[in-house]
Motif scaffolding. Sequence first.
Motif, PDB file in Angstrom:
ATOM      1  N   HIS A 141      -7.151 -15.228  18.860  1.00 43.04           N
ATOM      2  CA  HIS A 141      -7.667 -16.412  18.170  1.00 43.04           C
ATOM      3  C   HIS A 141      -7.837 -16.171  16.678  1.00 43.04           C
ATOM      4  CE1 HIS A 141      -8.342 -18.838  21.730  1.00 43.04           C
ATOM      5  NE2 HIS A 141      -8.773 -17.732  22.325  1.00 43.04           N
ATOM      6  N   GLY A 142      -7.852 -14.906  16.279  1.00 40.75           N
ATOM      7  CA  GLY A 142      -7.984 -14.581  14.870  1.00 40.75           C
ATOM      8  C   GLY A 142      -7.108 -13.398  14.515  1.00 40.75           C
ATOM      9  N   TRP A 143      -6.818 -13.280  13.231  1.00 42.02           N
ATOM     10  CA  TRP A 143      -6.067 -12.121  12.777  1.00 42.02           C
ATOM     11  C   TRP A 143      -6.433 -11.765  11.358  1.00 42.02           C
ATOM     12  CZ3 TRP A 143      -3.259 -16.764  13.449  1.00 42.02           C
ATOM     13  CH2 TRP A 143      -2.732 -17.324  12.296  1.00 42.02           C
ATOM     14  N   MET A 144      -6.154 -10.518  11.019  1.00 42.15           N
ATOM     15  CA  MET A 144      -6.256 -10.083   9.638  1.00 42.15           C
ATOM     16  C   MET A 144      -4.964  -9.345   9.309  1.00 42.15           C
ATOM     17  SD  MET A 144      -8.900  -6.837   9.328  1.00 42.15           S
ATOM     18  CE  MET A 144     -10.296  -7.780   9.827  1.00 42.15           C
ATOM     19  N   THR A 145      -4.357  -9.724   8.205  1.00 44.73           N
ATOM     20  CA  THR A 145      -3.148  -9.077   7.731  1.00 44.73           C
ATOM     21  C   THR A 145      -3.561  -8.039   6.704  1.00 44.73           C
ATOM     22  OG1 THR A 145      -1.954 -11.146   8.038  1.00 44.73           O
ATOM     23  CG2 THR A 145      -0.885  -9.478   6.680  1.00 44.73           C
ATOM     24  N   TYR A 146      -3.011  -6.817   6.847  1.00 48.27           N
ATOM     25  CA  TYR A 146      -3.404  -5.739   5.949  1.00 48.27           C
ATOM     26  C   TYR A 146      -2.240  -4.808   5.666  1.00 48.27           C
ATOM     27  CZ  TYR A 146      -3.475  -2.623   9.996  1.00 48.27           C
ATOM     28  OH  TYR A 146      -3.108  -1.890  11.088  1.00 48.27           O
ATOM     29  N   THR A 147      -2.368  -4.056   4.601  1.00 49.29           N
ATOM     30  CA  THR A 147      -1.440  -2.975   4.292  1.00 49.29           C
ATOM     31  C   THR A 147      -2.255  -1.699   4.160  1.00 49.29           C
ATOM     32  OG1 THR A 147      -1.606  -3.460   1.930  1.00 49.29           O
ATOM     33  CG2 THR A 147       0.256  -4.411   3.098  1.00 49.29           C
ATOM     34  N   PHE A 148      -1.598  -0.589   4.347  1.00 49.41           N
ATOM     35  CA  PHE A 148      -2.241   0.713   4.201  1.00 49.41           C
ATOM     36  C   PHE A 148      -1.554   1.440   3.068  1.00 49.41           C
ATOM     37  CE2 PHE A 148      -2.567   5.279   5.457  1.00 49.41           C
ATOM     38  CZ  PHE A 148      -3.924   5.406   5.204  1.00 49.41           C
ATOM     39  N   ILE A 149      -2.322   1.801   2.063  1.00 46.84           N
ATOM     40  CA  ILE A 149      -1.792   2.517   0.914  1.00 46.84           C
ATOM     41  C   ILE A 149      -2.185   3.974   1.066  1.00 46.84           C
ATOM     42  CG2 ILE A 149      -1.769   2.685  -1.597  1.00 46.84           C
ATOM     43  CD1 ILE A 149      -2.715  -0.305  -1.563  1.00 46.84           C
ATOM     44  N   ARG A 150      -1.211   4.799   1.414  1.00 45.46           N
ATOM     45  CA  ARG A 150      -1.467   6.213   1.692  1.00 45.46           C
ATOM     46  C   ARG A 150      -1.264   7.015   0.404  1.00 45.46           C
ATOM     47  NH1 ARG A 150      -1.281   9.039   6.908  1.00 45.46           N
ATOM     48  NH2 ARG A 150      -1.238  11.244   6.442  1.00 45.46           N
ATOM     49  N   ARG A 151      -2.373   7.344  -0.230  1.00 47.59           N
ATOM     50  CA  ARG A 151      -2.343   8.151  -1.454  1.00 47.59           C
ATOM     51  C   ARG A 151      -3.140   9.411  -1.205  1.00 47.59           C
ATOM     52  NH1 ARG A 151      -4.112   2.876  -4.594  1.00 47.59           N
ATOM     53  NH2 ARG A 151      -6.008   3.371  -3.495  1.00 47.59           N
ATOM     54  N   CYS A 152      -2.834  10.445  -1.955  1.00 47.42           N
ATOM     55  CA  CYS A 152      -3.582  11.705  -1.812  1.00 47.42           C
ATOM     56  C   CYS A 152      -5.035  11.533  -2.229  1.00 47.42           C
ATOM     57  CB  CYS A 152      -2.949  12.811  -2.649  1.00 47.42           C
ATOM     58  SG  CYS A 152      -1.377  13.365  -2.006  1.00 47.42           S
ATOM     59  N   GLU A 153      -5.263  10.862  -3.323  1.00 42.62           N
ATOM     60  CA  GLU A 153      -6.607  10.777  -3.882  1.00 42.62           C
ATOM     61  C   GLU A 153      -7.497   9.770  -3.179  1.00 42.62           C
ATOM     62  OE1 GLU A 153      -8.106  12.634  -6.309  1.00 42.62           O
ATOM     63  OE2 GLU A 153      -6.320  13.868  -6.127  1.00 42.62           O
ATOM     64  N   ASP A 154      -6.986   8.597  -2.935  1.00 41.15           N
ATOM     65  CA  ASP A 154      -7.841   7.532  -2.412  1.00 41.15           C
ATOM     66  C   ASP A 154      -7.054   6.588  -1.506  1.00 41.15           C
ATOM     67  OD1 ASP A 154     -10.080   5.941  -2.050  1.00 41.15           O
ATOM     68  OD2 ASP A 154      -9.755   4.807  -3.877  1.00 41.15           O
ATOM     69  N   PRO A 155      -6.660   7.050  -0.299  1.00 38.38           N
ATOM     70  CA  PRO A 155      -5.937   6.147   0.604  1.00 38.38           C
ATOM     71  C   PRO A 155      -6.842   5.002   1.030  1.00 38.38           C
ATOM     72  CG  PRO A 155      -6.429   8.220   1.692  1.00 38.38           C
ATOM     73  CD  PRO A 155      -6.924   8.338   0.291  1.00 38.38           C
ATOM     74  N   GLN A 156      -6.257   3.835   1.209  1.00 45.25           N
ATOM     75  CA  GLN A 156      -7.094   2.712   1.597  1.00 45.25           C
ATOM     76  C   GLN A 156      -6.323   1.641   2.340  1.00 45.25           C
ATOM     77  OE1 GLN A 156      -7.434   1.343  -2.811  1.00 45.25           O
ATOM     78  NE2 GLN A 156      -8.466  -0.164  -1.577  1.00 45.25           N
ATOM     79  N   VAL A 157      -7.072   0.862   3.102  1.00 44.70           N
ATOM     80  CA  VAL A 157      -6.576  -0.312   3.793  1.00 44.70           C
ATOM     81  C   VAL A 157      -6.903  -1.504   2.906  1.00 44.70           C
ATOM     82  CG1 VAL A 157      -6.861  -1.758   5.836  1.00 44.70           C
ATOM     83  CG2 VAL A 157      -6.997   0.733   6.051  1.00 44.70           C
ATOM     84  N   VAL A 158      -5.933  -2.384   2.680  1.00 37.96           N
ATOM     85  CA  VAL A 158      -6.165  -3.590   1.878  1.00 37.96           C
ATOM     86  C   VAL A 158      -5.958  -4.800   2.768  1.00 37.96           C
ATOM     87  CG1 VAL A 158      -5.469  -4.934  -0.126  1.00 37.96           C
ATOM     88  CG2 VAL A 158      -5.416  -2.442  -0.243  1.00 37.96           C
ATOM     89  N   VAL A 159      -7.019  -5.561   3.001  1.00 40.24           N
ATOM     90  CA  VAL A 159      -6.923  -6.783   3.805  1.00 40.24           C
ATOM     91  C   VAL A 159      -6.474  -7.904   2.892  1.00 40.24           C
ATOM     92  CG1 VAL A 159      -8.182  -8.421   5.240  1.00 40.24           C
ATOM     93  CG2 VAL A 159      -8.734  -5.984   5.356  1.00 40.24           C
ATOM     94  N   GLU A 160      -5.367  -8.534   3.270  1.00 39.42           N
ATOM     95  CA  GLU A 160      -4.785  -9.569   2.431  1.00 39.42           C
ATOM     96  C   GLU A 160      -5.067 -10.985   2.915  1.00 39.42           C
ATOM     97  OE1 GLU A 160      -0.735  -8.344   2.562  1.00 39.42           O
ATOM     98  OE2 GLU A 160      -1.069  -6.672   1.205  1.00 39.42           O
ATOM     99  N   GLU A 161      -5.302 -11.131   4.228  1.00 37.33           N
ATOM    100  CA  GLU A 161      -5.522 -12.467   4.788  1.00 37.33           C
ATOM    101  C   GLU A 161      -6.383 -12.366   6.046  1.00 37.33           C
ATOM    102  OE1 GLU A 161      -2.823 -16.324   6.013  1.00 37.33           O
ATOM    103  OE2 GLU A 161      -1.980 -14.343   6.335  1.00 37.33           O
ATOM    104  N   ILE A 162      -7.272 -13.337   6.217  1.00 39.05           N
ATOM    105  CA  ILE A 162      -8.101 -13.462   7.421  1.00 39.05           C
ATOM    106  C   ILE A 162      -7.905 -14.882   7.942  1.00 39.05           C
ATOM    107  CG2 ILE A 162     -10.461 -13.599   8.295  1.00 39.05           C
ATOM    108  CD1 ILE A 162      -9.970 -10.828   7.613  1.00 39.05           C
ATOM    109  N   PHE A 163      -7.767 -15.012   9.246  1.00 42.95           N
ATOM    110  CA  PHE A 163      -7.667 -16.323   9.857  1.00 42.95           C
ATOM    111  C   PHE A 163      -8.349 -16.290  11.209  1.00 42.95           C
ATOM    112  CE2 PHE A 163      -5.658 -19.417  12.643  1.00 42.95           C
ATOM    113  CZ  PHE A 163      -5.749 -20.566  11.878  1.00 42.95           C
ATOM    114  N   TRP A 164      -9.001 -17.384  11.563  1.00 46.16           N
ATOM    115  CA  TRP A 164      -9.607 -17.526  12.886  1.00 46.16           C
ATOM    116  C   TRP A 164      -9.589 -18.993  13.266  1.00 46.16           C
ATOM    117  CZ3 TRP A 164     -14.018 -19.950  14.902  1.00 46.16           C
ATOM    118  CH2 TRP A 164     -14.334 -19.603  16.211  1.00 46.16           C
ATOM    119  N   GLN A 165      -9.266 -19.275  14.519  1.00 44.14           N
ATOM    120  CA  GLN A 165      -9.247 -20.672  14.999  1.00 44.14           C
ATOM    121  C   GLN A 165     -10.023 -20.818  16.274  1.00 44.14           C
ATOM    122  OE1 GLN A 165      -5.155 -21.601  15.594  1.00 44.14           O
ATOM    123  NE2 GLN A 165      -4.913 -20.288  17.337  1.00 44.14           N
TER     124      GLN A 165
END
Length: 108
Positions: A84-108
């Motif tokens: 019923h819901g989703w979040m679209t994300y990318t994972f930026i794998r860096r040595c210093e500061d890897p992170q997940v970036v959430v780009e979109e959230i949806f719920w119905q």
Amino acid sequence: MTDEGFMGPPWQMDWTLKAQAARDALPENVRKMIDAARAELVTAKDPYFRGVDADADLPRDMKVRPVDSSRPKGARVLLFDNGHGWMTYTFIRRCEDPQVVVEEIFWQ
């Protein structure tokens, strides 16, 4: 840091302004589901969830799929609340500061 030279979980997480605004506009019970999905992402060994049944350790109401199967390191969609819901994300794998970036959230 891991033996491979990369930092490991818990990963940093950032939200685009649009995704944060969408999350904040949802009812509290849905925000709690999003927070549970967030917790799964930032503690996953591999936020890309690559391989067959790689998301088998996720709760039953969550699944992760690539947005575009031809881009193995591209965006992912985490389905929650039984789809019923989703979040679209990318994972930026860096040595210093890897992170997940959430780009979109949806719920119905």
